[in-house]
Structure formats: structure tokens, C-alpha cells
Motif scaffolding. Structure first.
Motif, PDB file in Angstrom:
ATOM      1  N   PHE B 103       0.794  -1.107   0.108  1.00  0.00           N
ATOM      2  CA  PHE B 103       0.111   0.125  -0.192  1.00  0.00           C
ATOM      3  C   PHE B 103       0.945   1.202  -0.005  1.00  0.00           C
ATOM      4  N   GLY B 104       1.908   1.313   0.876  1.00  0.00           N
ATOM      5  CA  GLY B 104       3.033   2.419   0.780  1.00  0.00           C
ATOM      6  C   GLY B 104       3.521   2.668  -0.527  1.00  0.00           C
ATOM      7  N   ALA B 105       3.944   1.648  -1.140  1.00  0.00           N
ATOM      8  CA  ALA B 105       4.319   1.756  -2.393  1.00  0.00           C
ATOM      9  C   ALA B 105       3.148   2.229  -3.314  1.00  0.00           C
ATOM     10  N   ALA B 106       2.160   1.734  -3.461  1.00  0.00           N
ATOM     11  CA  ALA B 106       1.106   2.313  -4.119  1.00  0.00           C
ATOM     12  C   ALA B 106       0.853   3.695  -4.144  1.00  0.00           C
ATOM     13  N   LEU B 107       0.862   4.019  -2.762  1.00  0.00           N
ATOM     14  CA  LEU B 107       0.610   5.353  -2.440  1.00  0.00           C
ATOM     15  C   LEU B 107       1.556   6.472  -3.150  1.00  0.00           C
ATOM     16  N   ALA B 108       2.874   5.909  -3.252  1.00  0.00           N
ATOM     17  CA  ALA B 108       3.940   6.911  -3.769  1.00  0.00           C
ATOM     18  C   ALA B 108       3.666   7.024  -5.064  1.00  0.00           C
ATOM     19  N   LEU B 109       2.972   6.174  -5.908  1.00  0.00           N
ATOM     20  CA  LEU B 109       2.783   6.261  -7.319  1.00  0.00           C
ATOM     21  C   LEU B 109       1.478   7.061  -7.602  1.00  0.00           C
ATOM     22  N   LEU B 110       0.475   7.230  -6.663  1.00  0.00           N
ATOM     23  CA  LEU B 110      -0.786   7.792  -6.831  1.00  0.00           C
ATOM     24  C   LEU B 110      -0.787   9.285  -7.658  1.00  0.00           C
ATOM     25  N   PRO B 111       0.270  10.072  -7.097  1.00  0.00           N
ATOM     26  CA  PRO B 111       0.337  11.532  -7.764  1.00  0.00           C
ATOM     27  C   PRO B 111       0.231  11.329  -9.149  1.00  0.00           C
ATOM     28  N   ALA B 112       0.884  10.254 -10.029  1.00  0.00           N
ATOM     29  CA  ALA B 112       0.678  10.163 -11.253  1.00  0.00           C
ATOM     30  C   ALA B 112      -0.669  10.269 -11.930  1.00  0.00           C
ATOM     31  N   LEU B 113      -1.792  10.226 -11.000  1.00  0.00           N
ATOM     32  CA  LEU B 113      -2.989  10.472 -11.504  1.00  0.00           C
ATOM     33  C   LEU B 113      -3.342  11.939 -11.230  1.00  0.00           C
ATOM     34  N   LEU B 114      -2.536  12.673 -11.083  1.00  0.00           N
ATOM     35  CA  LEU B 114      -2.824  13.971 -10.572  1.00  0.00           C
ATOM     36  C   LEU B 114      -1.833  14.863 -11.713  1.00  0.00           C
ATOM     37  N   ARG B 115      -1.053  14.386 -12.480  1.00  0.00           N
ATOM     38  CA  ARG B 115      -0.202  15.043 -13.518  1.00  0.00           C
ATOM     39  C   ARG B 115      -0.729  16.441 -14.175  1.00  0.00           C
ATOM     40  N   ARG B 116      -1.877  16.096 -14.532  1.00  0.00           N
ATOM     41  CA  ARG B 116      -2.528  17.183 -15.226  1.00  0.00           C
ATOM     42  C   ARG B 116      -2.963  18.380 -14.340  1.00  0.00           C
ATOM     43  N   GLN B 117      -3.214  17.854 -13.078  1.00  0.00           N
ATOM     44  CA  GLN B 117      -3.804  18.916 -12.176  1.00  0.00           C
ATOM     45  C   GLN B 117      -2.362  19.470 -11.618  1.00  0.00           C
ATOM     46  N   MET B 118      -1.719  18.801 -11.224  1.00  0.00           N
ATOM     47  CA  MET B 118      -0.488  19.445 -10.392  1.00  0.00           C
ATOM     48  C   MET B 118       0.609  19.845 -11.338  1.00  0.00           C
ATOM     49  N   GLY B 119       0.857  19.365 -12.548  1.00  0.00           N
ATOM     50  CA  GLY B 119       2.163  19.596 -13.260  1.00  0.00           C
ATOM     51  C   GLY B 119       2.726  18.268 -13.235  1.00  0.00           C
ATOM     52  N   ARG B 120       3.481  18.108 -14.261  1.00  0.00           N
ATOM     53  CA  ARG B 120       4.343  16.677 -14.290  1.00  0.00           C
ATOM     54  C   ARG B 120       5.303  16.763 -13.359  1.00  0.00           C
ATOM     55  N   SER B 121       5.964  17.850 -13.438  1.00  0.00           N
ATOM     56  CA  SER B 121       7.229  17.786 -12.558  1.00  0.00           C
ATOM     57  C   SER B 121       6.942  17.686 -10.835  1.00  0.00           C
ATOM     58  N   ALA B 122       5.788  18.629 -10.701  1.00  0.00           N
ATOM     59  CA  ALA B 122       5.187  18.492  -9.367  1.00  0.00           C
ATOM     60  C   ALA B 122       4.756  16.970  -8.846  1.00  0.00           C
TER      61      ALA B 122
END
Lengths: 778, 588
Positions: B103-122
Motif C-alpha cells: 500500500f505504501g509503494a502504491a501510495l507513492a505512485l498515486l500522484p501520477a493520476l494528478l499530473r494534469r492538475q499538478m503539473g508533471r514535475s510537481a
């Protein structure tokens, strides 16, 4: 104060969660069932909690209660989504918010009444809070509540027969335990608040019923007046929950010395059958208020008196027992409201007729009565079917095969669903009930009946006369169905002849009154067009059922361990009181507003005022007497008295409550009912081998298991054979052995008999002469 | 004269299929995911399960072996996961802790789903921070529902965020599943829910002040659109109820799981009660500053940026951080592992700021002023660190002065010079890059100490409450006894006595006969009796006992000045932590 607030908040939360559902269901009533949101919410949440707990899905914990409330909220919001504005409304509907804005005065009145009832009765209870062993069943009820709170799972353990589940209709106690968990209050305080809650729910329920009936009648007449409807609503609350029977009035006359010895002997109310002492301003006999619940008197063929219980709501509240008949009272009123709702709402009738989701709700509420107070199930079931039959008749306009099929089908479905929904309860439930029996020699005197129900009989007669004013003309002009008259007449004749032959004069009078009411109801039904006079029809219906209940017990009773009709009269009269009170409130409205003869109205008013005033003597005088003149320091702690009278046991129970968290069994002395035996298990909820054996017999209908345990209990305490004692401790899985004053006295324990436990058990508590030993290796 | 032939234009190279899939961004995410998994799985059984972990694992083991456990609090989601795990693999400390790690590792990858909203680098920076956050790493390596709760919380936030823009069926599904997971995971999820609900209310109420009317208007329009699609809600309802029931009841093997799920809410409520074991608000604050320095420092920057740009996601994450902090401060039951609740929003905000910084650096190359600051800063940083280490070792005040006064002062002077030169932006960027580097180093340092160095971590705040090697010694001793006496390492019957040692049933699960009693009666036919260290049962001369330390719980009390510095540098406490012991009694 804080406790009352916490309790009120917990109940309000449940009521608010159920409000959208209530508003949706009670669409036929002007008040939309607002006053019944709390009992409906409690019953539904209680059902979810009980069912999922019994199936092993939920634990008997605060989490389980919260889960049940979440389910209630989801169902309520889903069912009431239109009324909440979450989905488009149907034409003619209004949202809940619009209703609350429009009916601000009504809402405030109901809330004010509820709060006044809750706080007021809590204050009253604070002056007589004792959960005493004698003078009622409070100790047993307290034991049940604590046992439910301590059981990690459902069904809860029987506190007075370890290893067995409670074999009683404990739904009401389960609902109270849910509120205890939600409010975070201790059970010794919540017990008294529970009683106050039942009082508050009863007065608001009665208010709602009477208000709705009058408001419906006003709407039909095109003359809506909130003040008038509210006034009759309050009258309903007064008649049902506050007014007493006329025994209090006779107690006053007796105290004043009014009436000769012959009169009092003729009246034959025990304790009053002697020459009146006179000279006292108020009754001052010790526990004089108790007699109001023992007005009726039966005699066996040898002339020996047989006690008959004839409680009424105010007595029960004042006595302070949270017995099933009291617990079920507000929910019974809710069922009355559901029946009225069915009559007045086409949609509800269609919903039941088509066996839709509404059928589930009705069956759930009806079935819940069996689980709360089994006596109520058949009575309210019959009432519901009769209400459905009336509605169905107006729909079909004839007593034909379709009508019969519909009524029978819906009735059977309702009853069957009501049982099936509560199957886990029926599995393992044992009862002392042994089927119907004919009452061969016992009969109620008219005088006693009138002492009991005088005001209601007066109102009933006037009401029937008022409604039936057009009967002779209808008969002459052929507008009254001949067949109906013949059928009712034949039945009445049969019963009248039977009554005369058996010398049952009360039964004869009731036959005549019931027959007249039935004819009047029939007439009204026949002339019902598009807009039937539902409030009048309903009032007549519940009047019939109420009078019918008191009639039935003249001939038949349910066999039980008591062997007399005492218990049957107790339960049926209590139910009849509710129905007669509600019918009475509407009857008063009808006579005063719908009859044209002023003389009749005036005479009625004079009689009503006189009788109600006489009925109010009881609560006015008895309540202070019961509360010992309000001399005590008020407290809601129901076992504070134990700290004074049994300090050692009280302290030990406190220790057990603080230190014992795991499931356990404690051995203590057993004994007769209404005694301090079983006190430790009652105060802690930890099951004991045997508590009140007599009550186990009543609950299970058999003394086999308790009988087997009695010699073993004695052996454990008295035997010096270590092997034998250990084997018995192992057999019954006993964790703790309690040795207090009662144990020493009952088993004549010598010091070596007590000290022996220390050889193979650990002494975990030793204070003020109380020792508690804990088994090793467990 | 002929027209000069034009040179043919060079055609754009057509990327290969694999290049379309494995872009730099994807590769970076894979790398972060792999690294996150690696640090979470590496030596997962470095120390035995603690009492709380052991109880959870033991119950799962019982159900997996067809036994009925007693009622106790546990995470139904992890219970189901463990039951499946134990059925498929061998039950061990590592497999028991497997799912929180995943779950911890999966949590780390979740921001990929927010690339459009946050920005890719962010989003990438956020992933990095979530992967290596010390508190999240510690929570991931413990059998506890916190990481599952935070995973569910972040997934729910992502679903809501995307739904408020243009999301549809997919986001509804995520939201439904996230809710089901969360309600089965841990009491911490109720903190997340409370923060989300209050966040929505507060941010709606302050929409004018924050300049977010347009966002709320748009969200309102989306709500109306979604309201008119009942099929979507029905599907979401089913996707909530189905997983909730199946996962909650361990695929219908454990009905009590629903009861346990229901009990998570009152458990959350009880977590606010104060008692002797409570840590206090000060510990919350300094542990946040110590373990999530990068998140805190750049999180504040990210929040300021978000408010200025009226970015709803950043503002909401800011509320999550502030709300989570408030809850932590008032909660008497707060434990250092609960820092994870703040690490997620801090990472979201810091990722935003660091992403901006990275993009800025990519857009505009570093100039001399920044290089100067970076170089000077790096050198001063090394010297400062060495000075601090020297102080921690010797207690010499001069070293401390060098580290905390001289070095920053010099850096300040250099920065001032750059500012005077007129290079304000450069100075800021230089400092920001320096701070980023330093805080990331601190992040790695703390993560390493708390989770990856077994001996050191017993004195780290995040992992101080843990079982000791004595548990494994106990098992080994029992195995040796069995082998010697009965020829089978798992054959010796063992009697456990007392509430304090019930959790050891997990460690002794492979032994054929282990019985537990709350009070000692007699040894009976048990040749091995295990009691708490405080109990001396009347076993007679035929038994001999050996003490073993099985549990320790270090608390940061009495540290200041030099002792504090020692602890910060190398996690050496002023005194050894108190340990709980057992006595292993064996029949001669």
C-alpha cells in the motif's frame, strides 16, 4: 442535567436520521408522523443492530450501534430523497423543509412537549430513583440491561442463568442499551432516563394521534385550526399518559369518610372495603397508590380472592418499571399511527396491497412488537388487518371475494413477514404461555370496570350516540344495510344470551356497546364516498378493538404459570387504555363539534369535566406520595441506595465493573424473586449460575435447569471436597466465586468453608466482609 | 543560372512503440515505484512483530487455519489481506507486513493520476517525497492500517479532484473503492474524512476570500451533471458495497470483520482521550519539523503559491495539513506513526513547490550567482554537519557555534552580496535549491535511521515501540528444547501465562500445542511455561527460568543540548529504553 442533555441528544440524533423516512411514510397524516420519527428510528436502528448482531456481522459495541445508525441514515435519505429535495418531487408533494417552515408551531410544540416530558419525568424520577429489588421488576430489568451491555455478541447472555441466552422479549432493553452506548452514560443513571424517555415518547405519540385525527376532521370540514387540533392533541396526552383511573378519587372519598360501610363493602376494592376512617385531607395509608393497579378482584369457587393486575400508563410510569408493556407503549402508539396512515392514504394502501416496500416497513414494526412485548403482536396485528379491511372495502365498495382475498392475503403476509423478519428471536425462545383457557367462574364487576375505565366508557357512549344519531332514520329509509344489521345483531344476541346465562353483566353491557359501535361504524362505512370520514371511522375502530379486548378477557385468558387471568387482564387492559384514550380524545372533539344538540353537548361536557377531574385525583395525589413528598436529595443514580443499604456489595460490584472486562461467570447466592439475591449479577451484568429462579420458570416455562443447579451451588459453597468443588467450577465454567453477607447467611458458611477457596483460587478482592475468588488456570 | 537545389529537409524521427510508452516520465515513475518497493520490502522482518502487530497477525492466522478468534480491535482490510497471504505463502513476520508495504509503494505512485492538475514535475516530486518520507516509510513497514487509510484517502481526493473537472465513471469507481478500503483500514481514515468534510465546508465558506468562486461554481455544475446520472451512482454504490462486504468479511470467511470495521469509529474517538501514555503537543511539532523537513519547508511555499494562484488542490492540501496538525495536537492518543497523516499533504504541497523549482531550473540555466550560493552552501553545509557531529561526540560548544552560527552567518553574507548585486531571483533560487538538497538529504537520513537500520531504529521516535530480539530467542530456545527432549522442534507443549504475554502466541504459532491462561494454576504436563518478568509462579525445583527482553518503548524524555545532538546525529539516547521481559521456564 448533563446526563439529561446527553440522553436527549442521543435520542434526537436517532430521530433526525429517521425524519426523512418518517416524513415519506406518514404521507397521509397532517402532522406527517413528526412525533414518531424517534420511535421509528429507534425501532429500525434497533432492528438492524439486532439482526446483524445476531447473525454475527456486528459486535454488541458502540461501533455496531453507529453502523446501525449509518444504515438507518442511508435508508432514510434514499427513501426520502424526494422529500429532501435530492430528486424531483411528485405533484402535490412538499419537501420536508417546506413542511418544517410551514408547520413551525407544530414542530416547536412537539419538541417542547418531548423535552418537557423527558426533563420533567427525569426530575420526578430523581426523587424516587431506586432500582429496588421489591415492589416491581426493576431489578430484573436492570439485570437485563447490564447483561446486554456486557455481552460482546448477540443474543445477550441471561444474567441469572449462565450459559444461556436471555429467553425473553428483550428488544426494548436492547434499544435502551443502544442509547446507553450512544450517550456514554452509566446504566444506573440511564435506567431512569429510559423511563423518562418512554414517558416523553408516549405523550408526544398520543398528542400526534389525537392531533392528526382532529386535523383530518377539520380538513374534511374545511375548517382547519391549529389551536383546536393542538388542544385535542394535548387532551389525548392527558387521557393516555397522565390521567389515572377512578380509584384515586375513591381513595380520597374514603380518606374523607364519605359513604357508609355498606357502600364500601359493596364496592369491594381491597383496602377500601372497610369503614372509612375519615378525618384525613388526603389518603395516608402506606402505599395507598398501589391499590389503583389492583382494582379488579376475582374469587375462586371457594371464595378466596385472586389478585388481578390492572395497571394503566401513569401508574406504570410512576412505579418506575421498564417492563415490556411500558417499553412497548410508544411503539404501540406508532402502530396505531401506521394504521391511521393506512386508512387515510391511498398511496399507503396501494403500497400494502401490492406487497411493496411499505409492507416490509409495516411488517418490521408489527413484528418488532412481538419481540418487544409479545402480547402486543396479535392485538396490533388484528387492528392493522381491520384497518386494511375498512380501506379495502371503500376501494372495492363491496364485501366480495376480491375484498376477502385481498384482506386475507395482506393480513397473512403481514403476519408472516412480521414473524420471518424476527426468526433469530424465535429460535431458542421459550415461553411459559400454554394456550388459551376459558374463564369459568371469574368475571369482572361493572362497578370495578367503571372505576377502571369510567371516563372512557362515558366518552364512548356519548361518541357512539353522537355518531349514530342518524341510524334509526337510515334503517327506516333502507339506507342501512339489512345484512349488516342482521349479522351484527345475531352475534350480539348470541353473546348477550351467553352473558346472561353466565351472569356476566359487564360482558352484556359491553356486548351492547360494541354492537352499537359496530353498527355505527358500518353505517359510516357504507355512506363513505370519495372522501370517507376516516378519522371517525378510525376512532370507532380503535374503540371497538379496545372495548373488545376488555370483553374477550371475560371469557378467555392465556394459560401461564400463574394459572389465572391476572396476566391476561394486565396486558389487555393496558392496551385497551391506549386505544380508548385516543378514541376518547377524538370522541370529545366529535361530540362538542359535530353534534347539533346543545343540551347534549352541555351534559356531556359537565360529565366529562367531572370524570376527568376525578381521574386526575390519582396522579395529583399519588405522584408526591410515591416520591415520598420530594424529601430526598434528587439523584438519577438508581443504585445509590445500595451504597447505603448494602455498602459492601455495592463496593464489590463497583470493583467488578472496573476490573472485569472479559466474559466471565460469577457464582453468588440464588433466591426468590423480588429479593436481593442475584444482586451482583444484576449490578454488573456478569452472568451467575442462578438468580431469581421463579422468574426463570416464568421465562422458560420449566424449572429443569435451575433445579439441577441449586444443589450444585450449595455444594460449591459448603463442600470441603476440593475435587468436587473444582469439578463443579469447571462444569459451569465459573470464573469468580462471590462470598458476601447473603451467601454466608443462606448457606450457613463457616470460616473454613470460605477459606477453602483460597487453596485453589486467587483472592482478588477482600473488603468489608466480601471476598471474591478468581479461578486459576483460566 | 539554375536554382540551387534545396537540400532535402530532415524528417522527424518516428519514435518506436516502446518509446511512446516508456517516456522519461514513465521511466521515472517506474524507478520511484521500484525504489519505494525496495526500501519497504528490504529486511521487512528485521525485528519481530510488536504486540499490536502480533495481535493483528495472530487473529488472521487463526482464521486462515479455521479457528475462531476472540473479539479484539483490528483492521479488517489487513485481516483479509493477511488471511489471503497466509493461505498462499507461509505465515511469517515479513508476509504479515507485506500489505502495508505494498500500500505504501502504491501510495507513492498515486500522484501520477494528478499530473494534469499538478503539473508533471510537481507530480513526480510528490511521488518521490511520498516514496521516501520517513514517517510514511515507517508506517509502511509496520503491520498497521495507516498506509491503507492514507492510500484510500489520497485516492478519494484524486477522484474528487478529477470529478470536479471532467471526471466520470472511472473516477466514481475510484471514489467508491477508496471509500470501501478506507472504512476497513484504520481509525485514521476517520481523521481523513473529517478533514475532507470540514475542508469542503470551510473552503466553500471562504470561497470569496480565497478567490475560488469560479472553482465552486464549476464544481456545482459538475454536481448537477452527475446528479442526473443515477446509473453512475448505482454502479458506485455497488462498487462500494461489494468490496466493503467482501473485504470486510475476508471473502465471507470472517463475518466479525464488519463488526471490527464498525468499531473503528469509536476507536478513533477514543484516540482523543488523554492519559499517562500521551505524548504532548510539543513532540508533535518537533517531530514534524525533524522528519518531514522537506515537506514542511516546501509545503508552506507550495501552499502560498497555491493560494496566490487560486489552485483548489493546493488549498485543499493545505487544509489537510493544517487540519491534520490540529487533530494531532489535540489527540491524546497520538503516536509518532500518525505523522504519516501530515506527510501526505505536505508532500503534495512540497511537490508542487519543488516541481516549480525544477521546471524553473530546467527553463533557465543556473547562473554564477546561484552556483556561488550552491557551492558556498554545500561547503558550509558539510562543515556545519561535521561541526555538529563533533559537538555530538565531544560536547564542545565551539563546534556547535561553528555549525549553527558561523556557517549560516557566512551563507547569509554571501546571499546578501548576491542580493546587493541585484540578483534577487537568483539568490532566492540558489537558496531554494540549497534548501531542497539539504532537506532531501535529511529526509534520506531520517528514513534510513528510522526504518532501515535495525539496531539504530529502536531509538528512533518513529519505530521506538517494538519487539526485541528476545522474542526470536524465545522461539529458538523452545525449538531447541523440543529437538533435544522430543526430537521435534515444534513438539514441546508451551503454556503462556498472563495478559502481558498473550501476544507471543503469534511467535509460537508453529508449535503444535500452545495454551494461554490468564492466571497460573499449575504447569500440568507443560514442560515450558512462559510468564511475564514480574511473575514467579510456584513451579518448584524441576523448572529453571531465563529472562528475555521482548519489548521496548523508547520515549524522547530528558534530552537537551549535547544529548539531543547525539540523538539527532546517531540516535544514541541518554539512557537505554525500558524493556519488558518474560521468563522462559523449562522443565529440567
Amino acid at each position: 442535567m448533563g446526563a439529561v442533555l446527553a440522553w436527549w441528544l442521543a435520542v434526537q440524533v436517532v430521530g433526525l436520521l429517521a425524519l426523512p423516512l418518517t416524513f415519506h411514510v406518514f404521507k397521509g397524516l397532517p402532522e406527517r408522523g413528526y412525533a414518531f420519527a424517534r420511535p421509528l428510528g429507534l425501532m429500525l436502528a434497533g432492528y438492524v443492530f439486532w439482526l446483524l448482531g445476531s447473525l454475527g456481522f456486528l459486535r454488541n459495541s458502540l461501533g455496531g450501534v453507529l453502523f446501525a445508525l449509518v444504515v438507518l441514515a442511508v435508508v432514510s435519505v434514499y427513501v426520502g430523497r424526494r422529500e429532501l429535495g435530492l430528486a424531483p418531487l411528485e405533484p402535490g408533494q412538499e419537501t420536508l423543509w417546506a413542511f418544517l417552515r410551514r408547520q413551525k408551531k407544530l414542530v416547536l410544540l412537539v419538541e417542547g412537549l418531548f423535552l418537557a416530558g423527558l426533563a420533567g419525568w427525569a426530575l420526578y424520577r430523581a426523587y424516587s430513583p431506586d432500582i429496588a429489588t421489591a415492589g416491581g421488576e426493576k431489578f430484573m430489568e436492570y439485570a437485563f440491561i447490564n447483561a446486554i451491555l456486557r455481552s460482546p455478541r448477540l443474543p445477550p447472555a441471561d444474567p441469572w442463568l449462565s450459559g444461556f441466552a436471555i429467553s425473553y422479549y428483550y428488544f426494548g432493553y436492547l434499544i435502551l442499551s443502544m442509547l446507553i452506548r450512544l450517550s456514554g452514560l452509566p446504566s444506573n443513571i440511564a435506567f431512569n432516563l429510559g423511563l423518562a424517555l418512554l414517558f416523553a415518547l408516549t405523550i408526544t405519540g398520543a398528542f400526534s394521534l389525537a392531533y392528526n385525527l382532529v386535523a383530518l376532521a377539520q380538513r374534511r370540514a374545511g375548517r382547519e385550526a391549529f389551536g383546536q387540533a393542538a388542544g385535542y392533541g394535548l387532551l389525548g396526552s392527558l387521557l393516555l399518559a397522565i390521567m389515572g383511573n377512578l380509584e384515586g378519587f375513591f381513595e380520597l372519598l374514603h380518606a374523607w369518610g364519605v359513604g357508609g360501610a355498606g357502600f364500601w363493602k359493596w364496592l369491594d376494592i381491597r383496602d377500601l372495603a372497610t369503614l372509612p376512617p375519615g378525618g384525613a385531607a388526603v389518603p395516608n395509608r402506606y402505599l395507598w397508590w398501589w391499590r389503583a393497579s389492583r382494582v379488579l378482584q376475582d374469587y375462586d369457587p371457594f371464595g378466596n380472592p385472586i389478585e388481578i393486575i390492572d395497571e394503566f400508563p401513569f401508574f406504570s410510569f410512576m412505579l418506575g418499571d421498564i417492563h415490556p408493556h411500558v417499553l412497548a407503549l410508544p411503539f404501540g402508539l406508532m402502530l396505531l399511527a401506521l394504521a391511521l396512515n393506512l386508512l387515510v392514504s391511498e398511496k399507503v394502501y396501494e403500497g400494502l396491497r401490492r406487497w411493496g416496500p411499505l409492507m416490509l416497513l409495516y411488517a418490521l414494526c408489527l413484528g418488532g412488537m412481538a419481540f418487544m412485548n409479545t402480547w402486543d403482536f396479535p392485538v396490533y396485528g388484528v387492528l392493522m388487518v381491520l384497518a386494511f379491511a375498512l380501506r379495502s372495502y371503500v376501494h372495492h365498495r363491496a364485501l366480495n371475494r376480491e375484498w376477502l382475498q385481498e384482506v386475507l392475503g395482506t393480513g397473512i403476509m403481514l403476519a408472516a413477514a412480521g414473524v420471518i423478519l424476527y426468526i433469530p428471536f424465535y429460535i431458542g425462545f421459550q415461553s411459559q404461555a400454554g394456550g388459551p383457557a376459558f374463564s369459568l367462574w371469574a368475571k369482572t364487576r361493572i362497578a370495578h370496570y367503571l372505576v377502571m375505565f369510567g371516563p372512557f366508557v362515558f366518552i364512548a357512549i356519548a361518541f357512539v350516540l353522537a355518531v349514530g344519531a342518524g341510524l334509526p332514520a337510515a334503517w327506516r329509509t333502507g339506507r342501512l344495510s339489512r345484512s349488516a344489521v342482521y349479522i351484527i345483531g345475531a352475534l350480539a344476541l348470541l353473546l348477550a344470551v351467553l352473558s346472561i346465562i353466565t351472569g356476566r353483566w359487564l360482558a352484556l353491557c359491553l356486548t351492547l356497546l360494541v354492537a352499537a359501535a359496530a353498527l355505527v361504524l358500518w353505517r359510516r362505512l357504507e355512506e363513505a364516498g370519495e372522501e370517507a370520514d376516516w378519522p371517525t371511522l378510525y376512532a370507532l375502530l380503535i374503540l371497538l378493538v379496545g372495548l373488545g379486548l376488555t370483553f374477550v378477557v371475560e371469557y378467555v385468558y392465556l394459560r401461564d404459570t400463574f394459572g389465572t387471568r391476572m396476566n391476561t387482564i394486565f396486558k389487555f387492559y393496558f392496551q385497551a387504555w391506549s386505544m380508548l384514550a385516543i378514541a376518547g380524545a377524538y370522541g370529545v372533539y366529535y361530540v362538542l363539534n359535530r353534534t347539533r344538540r346543545l343540551a347534549f353537548q352541555n351534559a356531556f361536557l359537565v360529565g366529562l369535566i367531572a370524570l376527568v377531574t376525578a381521574g386526575m385525583v390519582y396522579p395529583v395525589l399519588a405522584a408526591p406520595n410515591r416520591a415520598e413528598g420530594f424529601q430526598r436529595k434528587p439523584t438519577l443514580d438508581g443504585i445509590a441506595y445500595a451504597a447505603q443499604y448494602w455498602p459492601a456489595d455495592y463496593a464489590a460490584a463497583q470493583w467488578l465493573n472496573a476490573h472485569v472486562r472479559e466474559p466471565a461467570v460469577i457464582l453468588e447466592a440464588h433466591g426468590g424473586s423480588y429479593t436481593p439475591y442475584g444482586r451482583i449479577s444484576a449490578m454488573t451484568g456478569i452472568p451467575t449460575l442462578l438468580g431469581w429462579g421463579g422468574h426463570e420458570l416464568q421465562w422458560r416455562g420449566s424449572y429443569d435447569e435451575p433445579g439441577r443447579r441449586e444443589p450444585d451451588i450449595e455444594a460449591i459453597y459448603r463442600s470441603m471436597d476440593r475435587e468436587q468443588v473444582n469439578a463443579l467450577l469447571e462444569k459451569y465454567d465459573i470464573t469468580y466465586v462471590y462470598v458476601g453477607q447473603l451467601e454466608r447467611e443462606k448457606f450457613q458458611l463457616s470460616q473454613p468453608m470460605i477459606d477453602k477457596f483460597g487453596l485453589f483460587m486467587d483472592l482478588v478482592y477482600d473488603q468489608d466482609g466480601v471476598r471474591i475468588y478468581q479461578r486459576r488456570g483460566k | 543560372m539554375s536554382a540551387r537545389a534545396r537540400a532535402p529537409e530532415r524528417a522527424e524521427p518516428i519514435p518506436a512503440e516502446w518509446q511512446k510508452v516508456f517516456t522519461v516520465e514513465v521511466v521515472l515513475y517506474l524507478a520511484i515505484g521500484l525504489a519505494a518497493l525496495l526500501v519497504r520490502l528490504w529486511r521487512l522482518d528485521a525485528w519481530p512483530l510488536s504486540p499490536a502487530e502480533a495481535v493483528q497477525a495472530w487473529r488472521a492466522w487463526q482464521i486462515a487455519h479455521g479457528q475462531s478468534p476472540a473479539l479484539a480491535p483490528y483492521s479488517p482490510l489487513l485481516m483479509t489481506a493477511n488471511i489471503v497471504c497466509f493461505a498462499l505463502f507461509r505465515a511469517s513476520d515479513a508476509t504479515a507486513r507485506l500489505w502495508p508495504a505494498l500500500f505504501g509503494a502504491a501510495l507513492a505512485l498515486l500522484p501520477a493520476l494528478l499530473r494534469r492538475q499538478m503539473g508533471r514535475s510537481a507530480a513526480l516530486m510528490t511521488s518521490f517525497l511520498l516514496a521516501f518520507s520517513p514517517s510514511l516509510l515507517a508506517a509502511s513497514r509496520s503491520l498497521d492500517g495507516r498506509t491503507a487509510a492514507l492510500f484510500a484517502g489520497l485516492l478519494l481526493l484524486i477522484a474528487l479532484c478529477r470529478l470536479s473537472e471532467d471526471g466520470g465513471r472511472r473516477e466514481m469507481r475510484w471514489g467508491a473503492v477508496a471509500l470501501a478500503f478506507g472504512l476497513l483500514s484504520s481509525p485514521m481514515f476517520y481523521s481523513v474524512l473529517l478533514i475532507f468534510i470540514t475542508g469542503a465546508i470551510v473552503l466553500w465558506g471562504a470561497r470569496r476570500r480565497l478567490g475560488m468562486e469560479e472553482f465552486w461554481a464549476s464544481a456545482g455544475r459538475r454536481w448537477e451533471e452527475l446528479r442526473g446520472r443515477p446509473a453512475l451512482w448505482r454502479e458506485a454504490g455497488l462498487l462500494f458495497v461489494g468490496p466493503f462486504l467482501l473485504l470486510g468479511t475476508a471473502l465471507l470467511l470472517n463475518f466479525d470483520g464488519l463488526g471490527a470495521a464498525a468499531d473503528l469509529l469509536p476507536a478513533w474517538g477514543r484516540g482523543f482521550a488523554w492519559g499517562a501514555e500521551s505524548y504532548g503537543p510539543l513532540v508533535v511539532l518537533w517531530s514534524l519539523a525533524l522528519y518531514e523537513t522537506a515537506g514542511l519547508l516546501f509545503g508552506i511555499a507550495g501552499l502560498v503559491m497555491g493560494i496566490r494562484r487560486r489552485d483548489a488542490l493546493s488549498v485543499f492540501a493545505g487544509w489537510w495539513l493544517v487540519g491534520g496538525l490540529l487533530l494531532s495536537l489535540v489527540s491524546g492518543g497520538w503516536r509518532p506513526a500518525d505523522l504519516a497523516l501530515l506527510a501526505v499533504p505536505a508532500a503534495l504541497l512540497a511537490g508542487k513547490a519543488l516541481g516549480e523549482l525544477a521546471e524553473w531550473t530546467a527553463r533557465e540555466a543556473l547562473k554564477e550567482a546561484e552556483w556561488l550560493i550552491l557551492l558556498v552552501g554545500a561547503v558550509l553545509g558539510v562543515f556545519g554537519y561535521l561541526g555538529f557531529v563533533h559537538y555530538a561526540r565531544t560536547g564542545q560548544l565551539l563546534s556547535l557555534l561553528l555549525a549553527v552560527v558561523a556557517c549560516p552567518l557566512i551563507l547569509l553574507v554571501v546571499t546578501g552580496v548576491v542580493l546587493i548585486w541585484g540578483e534577487r531571483r537568483r539568490a532566492l533560487r540558489g537558496l531554494a535549491l540549497l534548501a531542497a538538497g539539504g532537506s532531501i538529504l535529511l529526509l534520506v537520513h531520517n528514513a534510513w535511521f528510522s526504518s532501515l537500520l535495525a539496531d539504530v531504529s529502536r531509538h528512533d521516535l518513529l519505530t521506538a515501540a517494538r519487539a526485541e530480539a528476545g522474542v526470536r530467542d524465545m522461539v529458538e530456545l523452545a525449538q531447541r528444547y523440543g529437538s533435544q527432549v522430543r526430537g521435534d522442534p515444534y513438539s514441546a507443549p508451551i503454556l503462556l501465562v498472563g495478559d502481558e504475554v498473550e501476544w507471543l502466541r503469534w511467535a509460537l504459532r508453529d508449535f503444535r500445542r500452545v495454551e494461554y491462561v490468564r492466571r497460573f494454576g499449575s504447569a500440568g504436563d507443560f514442560p515450558i511455561v512462559i510468564t511475564p518478568g514480574s511473575l514467579q509462579p510456584p513451579l518448584g525445583e524441576s523448572f529453571v527460568g531465563q529472562d528475555m527482553a521482548v519489548y521496548s518503548d523508547w520515549r524522547p524524555a530528558g534530552m537537551e543540548g549535547w544529548t539531543l545532538a547525539r540523538w539527532l546525529v546517531s540516535r544514541v539516547p541518554p539512557a537505554s529504553p525500558p524493556t519488558e521481559t518474560i521468563i522462559f521456564w523449562a522443565q529440567r
